[in-house]
Scaffold this motif. Structure first.
Motif, PDB file in Angstrom:
ATOM      1  N   PHE A 101       6.092 -49.567 -22.560  1.00 41.52           N
ATOM      2  CA  PHE A 101       7.107 -50.142 -21.668  1.00 41.52           C
ATOM      3  C   PHE A 101       8.312 -50.637 -22.464  1.00 41.52           C
ATOM      4  N   ALA A 102       8.055 -51.161 -23.662  1.00 43.34           N
ATOM      5  CA  ALA A 102       9.167 -51.597 -24.517  1.00 43.34           C
ATOM      6  C   ALA A 102      10.030 -50.410 -24.910  1.00 43.34           C
ATOM      7  N   GLY A 103       9.416 -49.258 -25.149  1.00 44.89           N
ATOM      8  CA  GLY A 103      10.184 -48.051 -25.462  1.00 44.89           C
ATOM      9  C   GLY A 103      11.055 -47.622 -24.297  1.00 44.89           C
ATOM     10  N   LEU A 104      10.509 -47.684 -23.096  1.00 46.63           N
ATOM     11  CA  LEU A 104      11.302 -47.339 -21.913  1.00 46.63           C
ATOM     12  C   LEU A 104      12.447 -48.326 -21.702  1.00 46.63           C
ATOM     13  N   ALA A 105      12.169 -49.603 -21.899  1.00 45.61           N
ATOM     14  CA  ALA A 105      13.216 -50.618 -21.750  1.00 45.61           C
ATOM     15  C   ALA A 105      14.304 -50.424 -22.804  1.00 45.61           C
ATOM     16  N   PHE A 106      13.902 -50.021 -24.013  1.00 44.87           N
ATOM     17  CA  PHE A 106      14.891 -49.736 -25.046  1.00 44.87           C
ATOM     18  C   PHE A 106      15.834 -48.623 -24.606  1.00 44.87           C
ATOM     19  N   GLY A 118      24.160 -49.921 -22.796  1.00 44.81           N
ATOM     20  CA  GLY A 118      25.058 -50.369 -23.857  1.00 44.81           C
ATOM     21  C   GLY A 118      26.015 -49.293 -24.319  1.00 44.81           C
ATOM     22  N   GLU A 119      25.589 -48.050 -24.211  1.00 47.12           N
ATOM     23  CA  GLU A 119      26.443 -46.946 -24.638  1.00 47.12           C
ATOM     24  C   GLU A 119      27.483 -46.579 -23.587  1.00 47.12           C
ATOM     25  N   PHE A 120      27.091 -46.587 -22.324  1.00 43.93           N
ATOM     26  CA  PHE A 120      27.973 -46.051 -21.288  1.00 43.93           C
ATOM     27  C   PHE A 120      28.701 -47.108 -20.458  1.00 43.93           C
ATOM     28  N   LEU A 121      28.402 -48.391 -20.648  1.00 46.96           N
ATOM     29  CA  LEU A 121      29.138 -49.427 -19.912  1.00 46.96           C
ATOM     30  C   LEU A 121      30.611 -49.494 -20.299  1.00 46.96           C
ATOM     31  N   PRO A 122      30.938 -49.542 -21.579  1.00 46.90           N
ATOM     32  CA  PRO A 122      32.368 -49.580 -21.910  1.00 46.90           C
ATOM     33  C   PRO A 122      33.029 -48.247 -21.559  1.00 46.90           C
ATOM     34  N   THR A 123      34.246 -48.330 -21.102  1.00 42.66           N
ATOM     35  CA  THR A 123      34.969 -47.109 -20.772  1.00 42.66           C
ATOM     36  C   THR A 123      35.473 -46.444 -22.049  1.00 42.66           C
ATOM     37  N   MET A 124      36.119 -45.329 -21.892  1.00 44.84           N
ATOM     38  CA  MET A 124      36.600 -44.562 -23.038  1.00 44.84           C
ATOM     39  C   MET A 124      37.603 -45.379 -23.845  1.00 44.84           C
ATOM     40  N   ALA A 125      37.281 -45.600 -25.100  1.00 42.35           N
ATOM     41  CA  ALA A 125      38.151 -46.382 -25.980  1.00 42.35           C
ATOM     42  C   ALA A 125      39.300 -45.506 -26.480  1.00 42.35           C
ATOM     43  N   PRO A 126      40.403 -46.123 -26.860  1.00 41.72           N
ATOM     44  CA  PRO A 126      41.499 -45.327 -27.423  1.00 41.72           C
ATOM     45  C   PRO A 126      41.086 -44.722 -28.765  1.00 41.72           C
ATOM     46  N   SER A 127      41.739 -43.644 -29.124  1.00 38.78           N
ATOM     47  CA  SER A 127      41.400 -42.971 -30.379  1.00 38.78           C
ATOM     48  C   SER A 127      41.835 -43.813 -31.581  1.00 38.78           C
ATOM     49  N   VAL A 128      41.360 -43.412 -32.731  1.00 40.05           N
ATOM     50  CA  VAL A 128      41.649 -44.163 -33.953  1.00 40.05           C
ATOM     51  C   VAL A 128      43.136 -44.126 -34.284  1.00 40.05           C
ATOM     52  N   ASP A 129      43.787 -43.036 -33.988  1.00 41.79           N
ATOM     53  CA  ASP A 129      45.199 -42.925 -34.328  1.00 41.79           C
ATOM     54  C   ASP A 129      46.122 -43.448 -33.223  1.00 41.79           C
ATOM     55  N   ALA A 130      45.569 -44.147 -32.237  1.00 39.22           N
ATOM     56  CA  ALA A 130      46.403 -44.754 -31.192  1.00 39.22           C
ATOM     57  C   ALA A 130      47.178 -45.930 -31.785  1.00 39.22           C
ATOM     58  N   LYS A 143      34.945 -58.448 -21.696  1.00 37.58           N
ATOM     59  CA  LYS A 143      33.640 -58.779 -21.121  1.00 37.58           C
ATOM     60  C   LYS A 143      32.696 -57.586 -21.156  1.00 37.58           C
ATOM     61  N   MET A 144      33.206 -56.411 -20.908  1.00 36.23           N
ATOM     62  CA  MET A 144      32.361 -55.221 -20.922  1.00 36.23           C
ATOM     63  C   MET A 144      31.890 -54.897 -22.336  1.00 36.23           C
ATOM     64  N   ILE A 145      32.757 -55.094 -23.319  1.00 38.94           N
ATOM     65  CA  ILE A 145      32.372 -54.862 -24.711  1.00 38.94           C
ATOM     66  C   ILE A 145      31.302 -55.860 -25.132  1.00 38.94           C
ATOM     67  N   LEU A 146      31.471 -57.123 -24.741  1.00 37.55           N
ATOM     68  CA  LEU A 146      30.466 -58.134 -25.072  1.00 37.55           C
ATOM     69  C   LEU A 146      29.140 -57.858 -24.369  1.00 37.55           C
ATOM     70  N   LEU A 147      29.185 -57.407 -23.123  1.00 38.07           N
ATOM     71  CA  LEU A 147      27.964 -57.070 -22.400  1.00 38.07           C
ATOM     72  C   LEU A 147      27.254 -55.889 -23.053  1.00 38.07           C
ATOM     73  N   ALA A 148      28.002 -54.890 -23.470  1.00 36.73           N
ATOM     74  CA  ALA A 148      27.405 -53.747 -24.163  1.00 36.73           C
ATOM     75  C   ALA A 148      26.777 -54.185 -25.487  1.00 36.73           C
ATOM     76  N   SER A 149      27.417 -55.097 -26.187  1.00 36.43           N
ATOM     77  CA  SER A 149      26.848 -55.620 -27.434  1.00 36.43           C
ATOM     78  C   SER A 149      25.559 -56.386 -27.170  1.00 36.43           C
ATOM     79  N   LEU A 150      25.540 -57.132 -26.087  1.00 37.14           N
ATOM     80  CA  LEU A 150      24.326 -57.852 -25.709  1.00 37.14           C
ATOM     81  C   LEU A 150      23.200 -56.884 -25.367  1.00 37.14           C
ATOM     82  N   MET A 151      23.518 -55.790 -24.691  1.00 33.30           N
ATOM     83  CA  MET A 151      22.505 -54.780 -24.363  1.00 33.30           C
ATOM     84  C   MET A 151      21.913 -54.178 -25.632  1.00 33.30           C
ATOM     85  N   TRP A 152      22.750 -53.855 -26.595  1.00 33.41           N
ATOM     86  CA  TRP A 152      22.255 -53.307 -27.851  1.00 33.41           C
ATOM     87  C   TRP A 152      21.444 -54.340 -28.623  1.00 33.41           C
TER      88      TRP A 152
END
Length: 84
Positions: free
Chosen positions: A12-17, A24-36, A50-59
């Motif tokens: 179950f821990a594996g499934l929760a992971f 955590g991967e798909f909550l933040p929207t598309m970030a600007p490119s490195v050369d932006a 807030k979305m970046i912090l939430l994604a960090s919390l998920m990870w």
């Protein structure tokens, strides 16, 4: 009986992971490119803070779960009967 119970919770821990890692991967929207421009990057971070912090919390919550799953999987491999 308790050994199987502990291994089941490891599964179950594996499934929760997987669920938390996907969130955590798909909550933040598309970030600007490195050369932006720096203004684009700063505005993205300030607008999506807030979305970046939430994604960090998920990870951060997913990290101990993958360790728990790996320990349960290793225990299951050690206890399995030998195949001859």
């Amino acid at each position: 009986m308790t050994e199987r119970h502990e291994l089941r919770w490891g599964g179950f821990a594996g499934l929760a992971f997987v669920v938390l890692a996907m969130l955590g991967e798909f909550l933040p929207t598309m970030a600007p490119s490195v050369d932006a421009s720096s203004n684009d990057i700063v505005s993205y971070i300030s607008d999506h803070r807030k979305m970046i912090l939430l994604a960090s919390l998920m990870w951060a919550a997913a990290a101990p779960l993958v360790i728990w799953f790996a320990a349960a999987f290793a225990e299951a491999m050690v206890r399995r009967p030998a195949v001859s």
